[in-house]
Design an enzyme around this catalytic site. Sequence first.
Site, mmCIF file in Angstrom:
data_model
loop_
_atom_site.group_PDB
_atom_site.id
_atom_site.type_symbol
_atom_site.label_atom_id
_atom_site.label_comp_id
_atom_site.label_asym_id
_atom_site.label_seq_id
_atom_site.Cartn_x
_atom_site.Cartn_y
_atom_site.Cartn_z
ATOM 1 N N GLU A 203 0.780 -1.181 -0.003
ATOM 2 C CA GLU A 203 -0.079 -0.004 -0.013
ATOM 3 C C GLU A 203 0.989 1.261 0.166
ATOM 4 O O GLU A 203 0.351 2.272 0.216
ATOM 5 C CB GLU A 203 -1.032 0.171 1.372
ATOM 6 N N ASP A 240 -3.892 -0.997 12.388
ATOM 7 C CA ASP A 240 -4.552 -2.193 11.985
ATOM 8 C C ASP A 240 -3.834 -3.594 12.079
ATOM 9 O O ASP A 240 -2.651 -3.803 11.479
ATOM 10 C CB ASP A 240 -4.918 -1.948 10.340
ATOM 11 N N LYS A 335 -15.781 -1.255 3.045
ATOM 12 C CA LYS A 335 -15.232 -1.462 1.721
ATOM 13 C C LYS A 335 -16.085 -1.955 0.789
ATOM 14 O O LYS A 335 -16.735 -2.966 0.932
ATOM 15 C CB LYS A 335 -14.097 -2.496 1.904
ATOM 16 N N ARG A 364 -8.671 -1.008 -0.879
ATOM 17 C CA ARG A 364 -7.944 -2.246 -0.472
ATOM 18 C C ARG A 364 -6.574 -2.166 -0.817
ATOM 19 O O ARG A 364 -6.145 -1.210 -1.343
ATOM 20 C CB ARG A 364 -8.584 -3.352 -1.612
ATOM 21 N N SER A 365 -5.938 -3.287 -0.502
ATOM 22 C CA SER A 365 -4.486 -3.434 -0.687
ATOM 23 C C SER A 365 -4.308 -3.466 -2.161
ATOM 24 O O SER A 365 -3.170 -2.897 -2.605
ATOM 25 C CB SER A 365 -3.821 -4.573 -0.025
HETATM 26 P P1 PGA Z 1 -6.718 -5.747 2.346
HETATM 27 O O1 PGA Z 1 -6.048 -4.755 3.442
HETATM 28 O O2 PGA Z 1 -7.334 -5.015 1.441
HETATM 29 O O3 PGA Z 1 -5.662 -6.679 1.888
HETATM 30 O O4 PGA Z 1 -7.936 -6.617 3.240
HETATM 31 C C1 PGA Z 1 -6.851 -3.823 3.928
HETATM 32 C C2 PGA Z 1 -7.101 -3.892 5.467
HETATM 33 O O5 PGA Z 1 -7.082 -4.865 6.086
HETATM 34 O O6 PGA Z 1 -7.629 -2.994 6.006
HETATM 35 ZN ZN ZN Z 2 -8.095 -4.223 8.008
#
Ligand code: PGA
Ligand code: ZN
Length: 426
Positions: A203, A240, A335, A364-365
């Site tokens: 990220e 997080d 999300k 998202r990542s």
């Molecule tokens: P992810 O990470 O998009 O890989 O789930 C983001 C988060 O955990 O907030």
């Molecule tokens: Zn998270």
Amino acid sequence: NIKHIDAYQIYDSRGYPTLEVEVTLEDGTTGRGLVPSGASTGQFEAWELRDGDKSKFRGKSVYKAIENVRGEIANAIIGQSVFEQEAIDQKMIALDGTPNKSRLGANAILGTSMAVAYAAAKAKNIPLFEYLGNGKGYLIPLNEIQILGGGAHADWATDIQDFLVIAVGAKTYEETLEMTHNIYHAAGEVMKEKGKCVGIADEGGWWPDYIDNEEPFEVFMEAIKRAGYEAGRDVAISLDIAASDLFDGENYHLRLEDRKLTPDEFYDMMKLWCEKYPIVSIEDPFADTAFDYWKKFTDEFGDRVQIIGDDLFTTNIKRIKEGIDKGLANSVLIKLNQIGSVSETLKAIELTQNAGWLPVVSARSGETEDAFISHLAVATNAGQLKVGSFARSERMVKWNENLRIQRKLGDKAAFIGGKIYDRIFA
Ligand code: PGA
Ligand code: ZN
């Protein structure tokens, strides 16, 4: 009315295939939906449909989801009014027929849903935030920005997934960006001097090389100081933990330190950090099934720490309702692709706000060049936005879009910054 729907395979910030859906109206107006993708995904998320054929993008292609958009979904919604977002989303959900959108794919449904929203805003000749919020959105969000990346986003360089900063003392949106810039680069400097910087995580935050989970805090505190800020007053730390990724069903496994903590020991570690460091927000401090620990922690810290459920709630209305009833947290990470449609996401935000909790709109990542979530945050007056770090264009496009939205709103725009927490803190 919707005249045509098409979908194509494009690539996200990790170079993984994802969907772009294009909706065309009778008058030629078009809208595009670009679907993001997670890495530390929660077990209760809506289903991301991938082909799983190892000979195609190592199993990651999304041709089946594309076919579903071009076929079943297009057939069902062509001819429908583009302004009936909820009816269109409900139609796709019914067509899919599964509880987690696994038949057509949440990526196919969300891409279409986002494209419909964009096309509708364009048809009305208004910005997306104005369309999504019925003209009620005015609040420019406080940013939660990643400085160090870890966990599933950096091959477990630290057990904690995100070390983030929140510029709680900033008076303007621009000031949050300047403060974050200063801290991000100060942190890079400190880490390079100590020989602790490996590169950039998924990220955009620094990918560290540490020996234990306490070290990043020390570097973080030093970076805040070097940037000229007072931790706790000007800026606060946000974490997080993404604890579901550490939980093996019984214990929490710290890969970096090669040890396992019982749930009680893990609780004590979260407690210690919240007492020792100026932490204003903590996300997924426990596994998504450990309701008792969430409840206990919220009872103990909920009056001074924002406790965000990400994997715990997965933007799912049923799960958020249960969490509100049981008092499991005081904030919900939002999300779009966790639930898989625009109208369900709007409902999840409304539910969160009606309970007196805070929504945090999140990327998202695996991200794209689209800035839908910047508009979503302003449209709903969510007050907070989390997009990874202050680097790389798939992140910056979201921060930059809020500058544009703020300009567009002019005098109507408001920024309350860290005062957002007055809504949940005692
Ligand atoms: P992810 O990470 O998009 O890989 O789930 C983001 C988060 O955990 O907030
Ligand atoms: Zn998270």
